[in-house]
Scaffold this active site. Structure first.
Site, PDB file in Angstrom:
ATOM      1  CB  SER A 118       0.454   4.239   7.213  1.00  0.00           C
ATOM      2  OG  SER A 118      -0.414   4.705   5.856  1.00  0.00           O
ATOM      3  CG  ASN A 126      -2.128   0.877   0.842  1.00  0.00           C
ATOM      4  OD1 ASN A 126      -1.943   1.954   0.489  1.00  0.00           O
ATOM      5  ND2 ASN A 126      -3.235   0.544   1.513  1.00  0.00           N
ATOM      6  CG  ASP A 127       1.379   3.217   3.710  1.00  0.00           C
ATOM      7  OD1 ASP A 127       0.483   3.950   3.044  1.00  0.00           O
ATOM      8  OD2 ASP A 127       1.460   3.070   4.766  1.00  0.00           O
ATOM      9  CB  VAL A 128       5.944   0.572  -0.733  1.00  0.00           C
ATOM     10  CG1 VAL A 128       6.580   0.275   0.889  1.00  0.00           C
ATOM     11  CG2 VAL A 128       5.096  -0.781  -0.927  1.00  0.00           C
TER      12      VAL A 128
END
Lengths: 115, 463
Positions: B431, B390-392
């Site tokens: 996150s 996701n965040d990456v």
């Protein structure tokens, strides 16, 4: 040992104690610098095994636990030492084994590579 | 005898140093780990030679600890490994705390030639403080990683102030005890120091978001080394000091390296509370909508693709999908597609987590690419399959200065022709951030359990 040769005529016992402490602090400082230098460029896939392997080393507190558990059995200190020993042993044995398992997988992969 | 023990400690220290050094390179890592375990064995056996030992409880403790540790290490699924390391780390911290406490309780009986009692008490307080923070901090990290506790940040007003106050209280109490060790209150104060240290560990880690747990674990690992070194000063044992300090220093460097991977500083991770800015409004509002796609349609696109990049994330670990993913890679290759895996340095819950999982599934080594290597090739890539990451892959990191992850290097999945994102539901990631990638026109969502989705794709190919 080194301290024995020191001759502070006024308070020899104080000098002894301080010399031993100074030597230990000396050791600590050198080890800190060594630790900083050891890890320079580590490929990211090795971060987890490195963390886990050095975590196992921090279980060295096991040595302290053995000394206390062995020399003060029966007292409160003995029980605390025993509990510390069990926990530190889990840290050491589990840590090394899990790290070995992780690294074993990398190894297996390498062997499969052609050439 | 004393001399033999100390010589053994020197040998053990050398083995630890070599071990850590060798762990840093792929070819020697496994040997390095075994070397350092040999060092530990030597240190332990040498310690058993010390005079005046009663072996009953020592043997019992070692047997029980070995059994528990070995069973855990053998049973754990590779996906659950980060939280296990956190747990082990916590145990190490607690052990140091107990060693400090035990030494305090037998202070009067110390041998001659001991250092000034003020010094001993000061290092005992330090041992308890660091050990306590390591223990409860690692426990919280364990709970967050294993999902037994929400991965979000728990924050309340004046948090830093309270933490600073507790730390100050511990220092003051330590000074009081050190100044009057014989006073009756000393025991009560020491108990208070222990309790406050444990509380501080909890309060220190709960405001940190789950996405930062790898850094936290690495940092706490460094702390547990320092706790062991402090315990070494309590019992005046040089192997504890050397090994503990080595771990403390190298752990700190590793932590800093990990922070750099996220383009953040350690202070930022530990104190800013990742969600602090996210709470105020998680970056710019995202426009557009997420568009789903069926497995069959995805199959037709993949079937026609000539190059595919797979971006795994923690979702792959949770779904235990690594073997299915390897299968998918294999069928794509048989279909004449070039397959590569893009590994972000902090994908998963630990750096290198994805490498371990894919290695477990026998993915060929040369197909694993690091972020810097894969990014320039992404615009020419036909399909990127994001599996539980996701965040990456969130383009906000590069484009939206108001986003809390702004500045973090990412895998530029959005530059590929087509992106398939495998996801369990529409919720936000670990996150708590909305991922702008999922709203891009070239992105299609495939909802459902990652493992079954990937297996379905594989069976489409096989039909």
């Amino acid at each position: 040992m080194v301290a024995k040769r020191c001759t502070n005529a006024l308070r020899p016992e104080i000098t002894d104690r301080f010399m031993e402490l100074i030597l230990l602090i000396f050791t600590f400082v050198l080890a800190a610098f060594l630790g900083f230098e050891l890890i320079a460029k580590v490929p990211s896939q090795l971060h987890t095994p490195l963390m886990s392997g050095s975590n196992a080393i921090s279980g060295i507190t096991m040595v302290g636990a053995i000394l206390i558990a062995g020399q003060s059995s029966g007292s409160l200190a003995g029980w605390l030492g025993f509990a510390a020993l069990v926990l530190a042993t889990i840290n050491v044995v589990g840590g090394y084994m899990v790290t070995d398992r992780m690294l074993g997988m990398f190894k297996a992969r390498k062997d499969n590579q052609p050439k | 005898m004393e001399q033999i023990i100390n010589i053994c400690y020197i040998v053990a220290s050398i083995l630890f140093i070599l071990g850590i050094k060798m762990l840093g390179s792929a070819d020697t890592a496994r040997r390095g780990n075994r070397l350092s375990s040999l060092g530990m064995l030597i240190a332990v056996v040498a310690t058993l030679l010390a005079k005046g030992m009663d072996y009953t409880w020592i043997v019992a403790g070692i047997v029980v600890g070995t059994a528990i540790g070995a069973i855990w290490a053998k049973r754990v699924q590779m996906t659950g490994m980060p939280e296990l390391v956190a747990l082990f780390n916590g145990f190490g911290g607690l052990a140091s705390l107990l060693v400090g406490w035990a030494e305090f309780s037998r202070l009067g009986t110390a041998a001659d030639g001991a250092p000034p009692i003020e010094f001993t008490i000061a290092v005992i307080v330090l041992t308890i403080l660091i050990g306590g923070i390591t223990f409860t901090g690692s426990l919280i990290a364990y709970l967050k990683l294993s999902g037994k506790m929400s991965g979000g940040q728990i924050q309340f007003g004046g948090q830093h102030l309270i933490n600073a106050f507790i730390l100050l209280a511990v220092v003051v109490m330590g000074v009081v005890v050190a100044a009057n060790p014989a006073v009756g209150m000393a025991n009560t104060l020491m108990i208070a120091v222990i309790v406050l240290s444990l509380v501080l560990g909890v309060l220190g880690v709960i405001p940190i978001g789950g996405g930062d747990m790898p850094v936290v674990i690495s940092f706490l690992n460094s702390c547990s080394g320092l706790a062991a070194a402090a315990a070494g000063f309590v019992i005046l044992n040089n192997v504890l000091i050397v090994a503990g300090c080595l771990v403390g220093a190298s752990g700190l460097i590793l932590t800093v390296i990990m922070c750099k991977g996220m383009n953040r500083t350690l202070g930022n991770v530990l104190f800013s509370g990742f969600g602090a800015s996210a709470g105020k409004g998680s970056g710019t509002a995202v426009e557009g909508e997420m568009k789903g796609v069926s497995v069959e349609d995805a199959y037709y696109v993949l079937e026609a693709a000539s190059s595919v990049v797979i971006v795994p994330g923690y979702g792959m670990a949770v779904a235990q999908a690594q073997h299915a993913v390897k299968e998918l890679g294999a069928v794509l290759e048989r279909n004449g597609t070039e397959v590569r895996y893009a590994i972000h340095p902090v994908a998963g819950r630990m750096p290198g987590h994805m490498n371990v999982l894919l290695a477990e599934a026998d993915v060929p080594y040369e197909q694993l690419c690091e972020m810097d290597e894969i990014n320039p090739t992404l615009p020419a890539t036909d399909v990127v399959i994001v599996i539980g990451a996701n965040d990456v892959v969130n383009p906000a990191a590069g484009e939206d200065p108001s986003s809390p992850i702004y500045g973090m290097p990412i895998i530029n999945a959005h530059e590929a022709q087509t992106v398939f994102a495998l996801k369990r539901g529409k919720g936000t990631g670990f996150s708590g951030l909305e991922n702008q990638l999922f709203f891009r026109p070239n992105c299609r969502m495939i909802y459902g359990d990652a493992k079954s989705t990937v297996s379905q794709l594989v069976s489409q190919f096989e039909d």
